[in-house]
Design a protein around this motif. Structure first.
Motif, mmCIF file in Angstrom:
data_model
loop_
_atom_site.group_PDB
_atom_site.id
_atom_site.type_symbol
_atom_site.label_atom_id
_atom_site.label_comp_id
_atom_site.label_asym_id
_atom_site.label_seq_id
_atom_site.Cartn_x
_atom_site.Cartn_y
_atom_site.Cartn_z
ATOM 1 N N MET A 229 0.835 -1.216 0.000
ATOM 2 C CA MET A 229 0.000 0.000 0.000
ATOM 3 C C MET A 229 0.859 1.251 0.000
ATOM 4 S SD MET A 229 -3.123 1.122 0.015
ATOM 5 C CE MET A 229 -4.144 -0.205 0.611
ATOM 6 N N SER A 230 1.921 1.204 0.809
ATOM 7 C CA SER A 230 2.810 2.366 0.875
ATOM 8 C C SER A 230 3.460 2.627 -0.482
ATOM 9 C CB SER A 230 3.879 2.122 1.948
ATOM 10 O OG SER A 230 4.795 3.187 1.990
ATOM 11 N N ARG A 231 3.895 1.519 -1.145
ATOM 12 C CA ARG A 231 4.509 1.689 -2.455
ATOM 13 C C ARG A 231 3.507 2.220 -3.474
ATOM 14 N NH1 ARG A 231 7.038 -3.209 -0.912
ATOM 15 N NH2 ARG A 231 5.556 -4.435 -2.188
ATOM 16 N N MET A 232 2.272 1.725 -3.365
ATOM 17 C CA MET A 232 1.238 2.190 -4.283
ATOM 18 C C MET A 232 0.927 3.671 -4.073
ATOM 19 S SD MET A 232 -1.396 -1.053 -4.264
ATOM 20 C CE MET A 232 -2.623 -0.167 -5.214
ATOM 21 N N MET A 233 0.850 4.107 -2.811
ATOM 22 C CA MET A 233 0.591 5.520 -2.519
ATOM 23 C C MET A 233 1.717 6.390 -3.036
ATOM 24 S SD MET A 233 -2.340 5.707 -1.151
ATOM 25 C CE MET A 233 -2.281 7.401 -0.573
ATOM 26 N N SER A 234 2.937 5.884 -2.872
ATOM 27 C CA SER A 234 4.072 6.641 -3.386
ATOM 28 C C SER A 234 4.001 6.764 -4.898
ATOM 29 C CB SER A 234 5.373 5.958 -2.963
ATOM 30 O OG SER A 234 6.491 6.623 -3.497
ATOM 31 N N ASP A 235 3.613 5.675 -5.548
ATOM 32 C CA ASP A 235 3.476 5.698 -7.006
ATOM 33 C C ASP A 235 2.362 6.652 -7.436
ATOM 34 O OD1 ASP A 235 5.500 3.856 -7.175
ATOM 35 O OD2 ASP A 235 4.181 2.110 -7.437
ATOM 36 N N VAL A 236 1.238 6.660 -6.679
ATOM 37 C CA VAL A 236 0.119 7.557 -7.003
ATOM 38 C C VAL A 236 0.544 9.015 -6.865
ATOM 39 C CG1 VAL A 236 -2.149 8.353 -6.214
ATOM 40 C CG2 VAL A 236 -1.695 5.903 -6.453
ATOM 41 N N ARG A 237 1.281 9.305 -5.794
ATOM 42 C CA ARG A 237 1.748 10.692 -5.602
ATOM 43 C C ARG A 237 2.670 11.104 -6.738
ATOM 44 N NH1 ARG A 237 1.681 9.178 -0.034
ATOM 45 N NH2 ARG A 237 3.858 8.496 -0.144
ATOM 46 N N SER A 238 3.525 10.165 -7.138
ATOM 47 C CA SER A 238 4.427 10.481 -8.246
ATOM 48 C C SER A 238 3.641 10.745 -9.524
ATOM 49 C CB SER A 238 5.406 9.326 -8.461
ATOM 50 O OG SER A 238 6.229 9.145 -7.335
ATOM 51 N N LEU A 239 2.611 9.943 -9.768
ATOM 52 C CA LEU A 239 1.782 10.120 -10.958
ATOM 53 C C LEU A 239 1.035 11.459 -10.915
ATOM 54 C CD1 LEU A 239 0.311 6.515 -11.390
ATOM 55 C CD2 LEU A 239 1.870 7.695 -12.952
ATOM 56 N N LEU A 240 0.497 11.817 -9.720
ATOM 57 C CA LEU A 240 -0.217 13.093 -9.582
ATOM 58 C C LEU A 240 0.720 14.275 -9.810
ATOM 59 C CD1 LEU A 240 -2.493 12.330 -6.482
ATOM 60 C CD2 LEU A 240 -3.205 12.621 -8.876
#
Length: 268
Positions: A229-240
């Motif tokens: 989940m943490s990695r996914m959130m980090s990826d989402v923030r990077s995408l945003l």
């Protein structure tokens, strides 16, 4: 040493294993007699020299000798063979008295069927079937003996349910027997309860260990999910962030595009 002396010695060394010749009716051919015990052949074997013997007699002889007791020719157990068929047939047809003749049995039958008769002979001596009784009686008298045997067992007449021997009637005490039975049942019940307790404790320990293992596995899975989940959130923030950057670049490009016509007029 003379041959006859040898044979007499053998007869004293080994139990007579043949059928007593005195039991037979009529003439018995010499060839149907064991060359060692001189009785009628029992479970016969024959040597290459054609002398015949009871199996037990010849094997006993060959323990200490290596020759035929009749003619002294070399002899080994490996060359012994069953009686010739015609001799076997002659042997089986011989008529003899039942071994219980002295007790009253007058049966005369063939050697082939004598065993079957003697196993069922009413004059045969058999042991009493009651435990501890040393008496032997004729088969035909067994029932009457059992009815009077002092070792016979029967149910207690006072109704306690115990089986007692006739010799124990005077010593039998229903109350004492029941107390003893109660103590045995109590001890057995305690043992069973303890066994059940140990079994339940063992099962609980096993289940407890299983639950601890399961909990540990679930905890590991939860930690792994948190990490994912943490990695996914980090990826989402990077995408945003990349999307905002891309939008800003588009807006900047749009502004620059709008400025281009006015600049062109000015130069004209």
């Amino acid at each position: 040493m003379p041959l006859v002396t040898h044979i007499l010695q053998v007869e004293t060394l080994w139990k007579r294993m043949g059928f007593d010749i005195e039991r037979f009716v009529g003439y018995v051919n010499e060839g149907l007699l064991c060359s060692i015990c001189r009785d009628v052949l029992e479970d016969p074997l024959q040597a290459p020299c054609e002398h015949a013997f009871c199996t037990t007699c010849i094997h006993g002889w060959l323990v200490h000798h290596s020759n035929c007791p009749e003619d002294r020719q070399a002899l080994d157990a490996s060359v012994l063979h069953p009686l010739y068929r015609y001799m076997k047939n002659d042997l089986n047809r011989l008529q003899l008295h039942c071994k219980n003749r002295e007790h009253g049995c007058d049966m005369v039958c063939s050697l082939e069927s004598i065993d079957r008769h003697e196993r069922e002979c009413e004059y045969g001596q058999i042991s009493c079937s009651n435990a501890g009784c040393p008496v032997q009686v004729e088969r035909r008298n067994l029932d009457s003996h059992l009815a009077l045997c002092e070792y016979r067992s029967r149910e207690c007449p006072n109704g306690c349910g115990y089986t007692v021997l006739s010799t124990e009637d005077t010593q039998h005490n229903c109350v004492a027997e029941l107390r003893t039975e109660l103590e045995l049942l109590r001890s057995e019940m305690i043992c069973r309860v303890e066994e059940a307790k140990h079994e339940m404790e063992s099962r609980l320990d096993s289940q407890r260990r299983h639950m601890v293992q399961k909990e540990s596995m679930l905890q590991n899975e939860i930690e792994e999910l948190k990490s994912q989940m943490s990695r996914m959130m980090s990826d989402v923030r990077s995408l945003l962030a990349a999307e905002r950057q891309h939008r800003q670049e588009l807006e900047q490009a749009e502004l620059e595009k709008r400025k281009l016509p006015s600049s062109k007029k000015k130069y004209d």
